[in-house]
Every structure is written in structure tokens, then in C-alpha cells.
Design a protein around this motif. Structure first.
Motif, PDB file in Angstrom:
ATOM      1  N   ALA A 123       0.836  -1.209   0.000  1.00  0.00           N
ATOM      2  CA  ALA A 123       0.000   0.000   0.000  1.00  0.00           C
ATOM      3  C   ALA A 123       0.865   1.251   0.000  1.00  0.00           C
ATOM      4  CB  ALA A 123      -0.924  -0.009   1.217  1.00  0.00           C
ATOM      5  N   SER A 124       1.967   1.221   0.756  1.00  0.00           N
ATOM      6  CA  SER A 124       2.881   2.352   0.783  1.00  0.00           C
ATOM      7  C   SER A 124       3.505   2.579  -0.596  1.00  0.00           C
ATOM      8  CB  SER A 124       3.981   2.116   1.821  1.00  0.00           C
ATOM      9  OG  SER A 124       4.882   3.195   1.860  1.00  0.00           O
ATOM     10  N   ALA A 125       3.869   1.487  -1.266  1.00  0.00           N
ATOM     11  CA  ALA A 125       4.438   1.605  -2.614  1.00  0.00           C
ATOM     12  C   ALA A 125       3.409   2.162  -3.590  1.00  0.00           C
ATOM     13  CB  ALA A 125       4.936   0.239  -3.090  1.00  0.00           C
ATOM     14  N   ALA A 126       2.162   1.720  -3.463  1.00  0.00           N
ATOM     15  CA  ALA A 126       1.104   2.217  -4.342  1.00  0.00           C
ATOM     16  C   ALA A 126       0.867   3.703  -4.114  1.00  0.00           C
ATOM     17  CB  ALA A 126      -0.185   1.427  -4.108  1.00  0.00           C
ATOM     18  N   SER A 127       0.884   4.120  -2.853  1.00  0.00           N
ATOM     19  CA  SER A 127       0.664   5.533  -2.539  1.00  0.00           C
ATOM     20  C   SER A 127       1.799   6.393  -3.073  1.00  0.00           C
ATOM     21  CB  SER A 127       0.534   5.718  -1.024  1.00  0.00           C
ATOM     22  OG  SER A 127      -0.574   5.005  -0.521  1.00  0.00           O
TER      23      SER A 127
END
Length: 231
Positions: A123-127
């Protein structure tokens, strides 16, 4: 104006998604002993990743729209930024897929806490990728728009020079009739021809300096009528 507001709102949304995704190792340690909590965390992280991917897709579309409507000569630069936005959007989508895969591990796997941690990382990478897509889209919009033309400088008002002031003074001088009362015409008329030549008025500085103005018909002689203000 509307485009700037749209990107500003999107920036705040992406920043919120990043904050939600960045729970880190400490959260994983707290959830390790609670499979149900790990599953909830994984589900929340997967949703954050999905929202980030959707936002990244919107940014990439905005960049493509800017390229399509770019002013002549501004398309190539905007197109490069649009390509960067699309690459970032693709990374966000892939990270969202990883987050959902990690959610499945947290839900049905033997180590829910590990699955939740992987979901949060994804999720952090997507954000982060979504934020990069937005920045590239903003750059595409700016590159596609020519700068506003510079406003022409206001011409300076010329100052009134000494010659203009002198001209005003001459124009506003009292009429010639005032000279006839101050000048002894007969004493100046040496040849008694009823006219005053420049030579004859040479001893009278007032007449000499205004000879051309008093000589109304410009014949080189001043008559009594011209001295009085008439012909």
C-alpha cells in the motif's frame, strides 16, 4: 484555476493514503498475536492501495488529456511527462495487486501478521507511485500550456520642457495693444515712413525681441495698427 484546485485536493488525498499505509514494523509487532486484527489491517492496506491506484490512473488520464490539447509546439514536452505519469500509474496498479495478494495471505495463510505487513508495504508503494503520477500530470499540464503574454509597458508621459513652457508664456503674453502705450512710435520712426523696421526698433529691447510676433503680415515692418494689435 479548476485544474490547480483538482490537483491540490488530490495531493491531500494521496498524502492521507501514504500516512495510512506507513504503519511500519511496530504495527506488525502489535498485530502478530491477533490474527483477526492482522486481517483487518491487511484489508485496510489493500483498500488504501486500491484507492492509490485509482488516483494514479486519474492522474495519468489528466496527463494524456493535457497532451492531446497542448498548444502547438508544446506537445512533445507534455507527452514525456504523460509517459512518466503512466509509468507511475502502472507501478501503483501492480502494488495494489500485491496488496490484495498479501491480504489473501493474511486472511487464509498461516501467518496473518506477515501478510498484513506485506499488504502495508504494498500500500505504501502504491501511494508513493500515485503521488509520482500526480506530480508528472501536473508537470504535463504546465508543459502543455504556453505562458501568458507579458503586459505591454505603459509609455512614460514626457515632461514639459523649458521650450514648451516658454511657448506657453509667449502665447499668454498680453496683447500688442499694451505696447503702443509704452512705445513712442514717432521717435523710433527715423525715416518718417509710418513703419518701424528692425533697425529702427534696435534700441527698444521689448520691440526687438517680439518683432516677429508683432509684425503680423511678416513684411519686415511694424505699422501703428500692428503695434496696437490690429493690421
Amino acid at each position: 484555476m479548476n485544474s490547480t484546485h483538482k490537483f491540490t485536493s488530490k495531493t491531500l488525498a494521496v498524502a492521507l493514503l501514504v500516512a495510512l499505509a506507513s504503519t511500519g514494523t511496530a504495527m506488525a509487532q502489535r498485530t502478530q498475536g491477533s490474527p483477526a486484527r492482522s486481517q483487518q489491517q491487511a484489508e485496510a492496506a489493500a483498500q488504501v492501495a486500491t484507492d492509490s491506484a485509482n488516483a494514479a490512473r486519474e492522474s495519468a488520464q489528466s496527463a494524456r488529456d493535457a497532451t492531446a490539447t497542448a498548444a502547438p509546439g508544446y506537445g512533445p514536452s507534455a507527452s514525456q511527462y504523460a509517459s512518466d505519469a503512466q509509468d507511475a500509474a502502472n507501478r501503483a496498479v501492480n502494488a495494489a495487486h500485491d496488496a490484495h495478494g498479501a491480504q489473501d495471505v493474511a486472511t487464509s495463510g498461516a501467518n496473518p501478521a506477515s501478510g498484513a505487513a506485506e499488504a502495508r508495504e504494498a500500500a505504501s508503494a502504491a501511494s508513493g507511485a500515485s503521488l509520482q503520477a500526480q506530480q508528472a500530470a501536473e508537470a504535463a499540464v504546465q508543459a502543455a500550456t504556453p505562458p501568458a503574454p507579458a503586459m505591454p509597458a505603459t509609455p512614460a508621459v514626457p515632461a514639459v520642457g523649458a521650450s514648451a513652457q516658454q511657448q506657453v508664456n509667449v502665447t499668454s503674453s498680453p496683447p500688442n495693444s499694451t505696447l503702443s502705450a509704452k512705445v513712442d512710435f514717432d521717435s523710433l520712426d527715423a525715416d518718417r515712413d509710418g513703419n518701424l523696421s528692425r533697425t529702427e526698433v534696435g534700441t527698444n529691447s521689448m520691440l526687438a525681441s517680439n518683432f516677429g510676433r508683432i509684425d503680423a503680415d511678416h513684411n519686415g515692418r511694424i505699422t501703428r495698427k500692428e503695434l496696437a494689435g490690429g493690421m
